[in-house]
Design an enzyme around this catalytic site. Sequence first.
Site, PDB file in Angstrom:
ATOM      1  CB  SER A  40      -0.898   0.027   1.238  1.00  0.00           C
ATOM      2  OG  SER A  40      -1.685  -1.133   1.308  1.00  0.00           O
TER       3      SER A  40
HETATM    4  N1  SAH Z   1      -0.309  -5.130   4.176  1.00  0.00           N
HETATM    5  C1  SAH Z   1       0.411  -5.357   2.943  1.00  0.00           C
HETATM    6  C2  SAH Z   1      -0.451  -5.048   1.740  1.00  0.00           C
HETATM    7  C3  SAH Z   1      -0.507  -6.209   0.840  1.00  0.00           C
HETATM    8  S1  SAH Z   1      -1.777  -6.207  -0.380  1.00  0.00           S
HETATM    9  C4  SAH Z   1       1.729  -4.624   2.936  1.00  0.00           C
HETATM   10  O1  SAH Z   1       2.009  -3.858   3.882  1.00  0.00           O
HETATM   11  O2  SAH Z   1       2.518  -4.814   2.013  1.00  0.00           O
HETATM   12  C5  SAH Z   1      -2.908  -7.376   0.307  1.00  0.00           C
HETATM   13  C6  SAH Z   1      -2.431  -8.766   0.512  1.00  0.00           C
HETATM   14  O3  SAH Z   1      -3.543  -9.542   0.960  1.00  0.00           O
HETATM   15  C7  SAH Z   1      -1.921  -9.483  -0.737  1.00  0.00           C
HETATM   16  O4  SAH Z   1      -0.597  -9.908  -0.518  1.00  0.00           O
HETATM   17  C8  SAH Z   1      -2.866 -10.674  -0.901  1.00  0.00           C
HETATM   18  O5  SAH Z   1      -2.228 -11.841  -1.382  1.00  0.00           O
HETATM   19  C9  SAH Z   1      -3.373 -10.863   0.514  1.00  0.00           C
HETATM   20  N2  SAH Z   1      -4.665 -11.574   0.646  1.00  0.00           N
HETATM   21  C10 SAH Z   1      -5.717 -11.549  -0.189  1.00  0.00           C
HETATM   22  N3  SAH Z   1      -6.710 -12.339   0.277  1.00  0.00           N
HETATM   23  C11 SAH Z   1      -6.250 -12.890   1.436  1.00  0.00           C
HETATM   24  C12 SAH Z   1      -6.795 -13.808   2.376  1.00  0.00           C
HETATM   25  N4  SAH Z   1      -8.017 -14.356   2.228  1.00  0.00           N
HETATM   26  N5  SAH Z   1      -6.053 -14.153   3.453  1.00  0.00           N
HETATM   27  C13 SAH Z   1      -4.805 -13.641   3.630  1.00  0.00           C
HETATM   28  N6  SAH Z   1      -4.235 -12.788   2.763  1.00  0.00           N
HETATM   29  C14 SAH Z   1      -4.938 -12.400   1.680  1.00  0.00           C
END
Ligand code: SAH
Length: 224
Positions: A76
């Site tokens: 993000s």
């Molecule tokens: N908090 C992260 C943002 C990553 S984007 C950071 O600081 O970099 C969101 C992430 O959620 C992605 O990596 C995606 O693979 C994950 N995601 C999507 N659905 C999910 C689920 N059901 N359980 C766990 N992770 C999930």
Amino acid sequence: MKYLIFLFLFLLPQTDPYKVRREQMVKNQIEARGIANRDILEAMRKVPRHLLVPEDQREYAYEDRPLPIGDGQTISQPYIVAYMTDLIAPKKYMKVLEIGTGSGYQAAVLAEMVEEVYTIEIVENLGKRAKKDLDNLGYTNINCRIGDGYQGWKENSPFDAIIVTAAAEKVPQPLIEQLKEGGKMVIPVGPQGKVQDLLLLEKSKGQIKTTNLGPVRFVPFTRK
Ligand code: SAH
């Protein structure tokens, strides 16, 4: 003379070339947009965001935007991390659950401020890489798990706060159940691939109060 020059170079502070960029990021993107919580500003001045993104993205790590982290996912924008963190009002004693580890950046920012962080990632590659990077940075209060965050992390519940960083069609019921009385959850909810609403849920006397904070755009919450 030669030795003196050596000594001088040796004594020069070992500067982190990204430190200046990081400080500018906090000042221009976070403070300037109204985040006043000193602990958040301090944490974001500290966490080396450039070491949590793929090598070819390091250069851009402190820019005002999300970045690709592989597997079609993104880290993000720094401001969104600050904003979501601010909404849960982190305190030293807290136990926080994050769904969507991604790069591990949000988890690291939280770990600077709270007692224990639990974070779940559904994409194995990303989960493994984040764990390795967070270990290398020396975080001992971040617990990583690979799996579907929909079910939360029951064994370690209830949580003082939950941050979901992927957009769900609706709020997963297990997460509501795993929220402590008085706890807060931040989650983007809405149709995938479109604009979603960022919701703040607060649990009080077993009831959930929901506040809609307006439009956001996150990668989809996927299911196994
Ligand atoms: N908090 C992260 C943002 C990553 S984007 C950071 O600081 O970099 C969101 C992430 O959620 C992605 O990596 C995606 O693979 C994950 N995601 C999507 N659905 C999910 C689920 N059901 N359980 C766990 N992770 C999930």
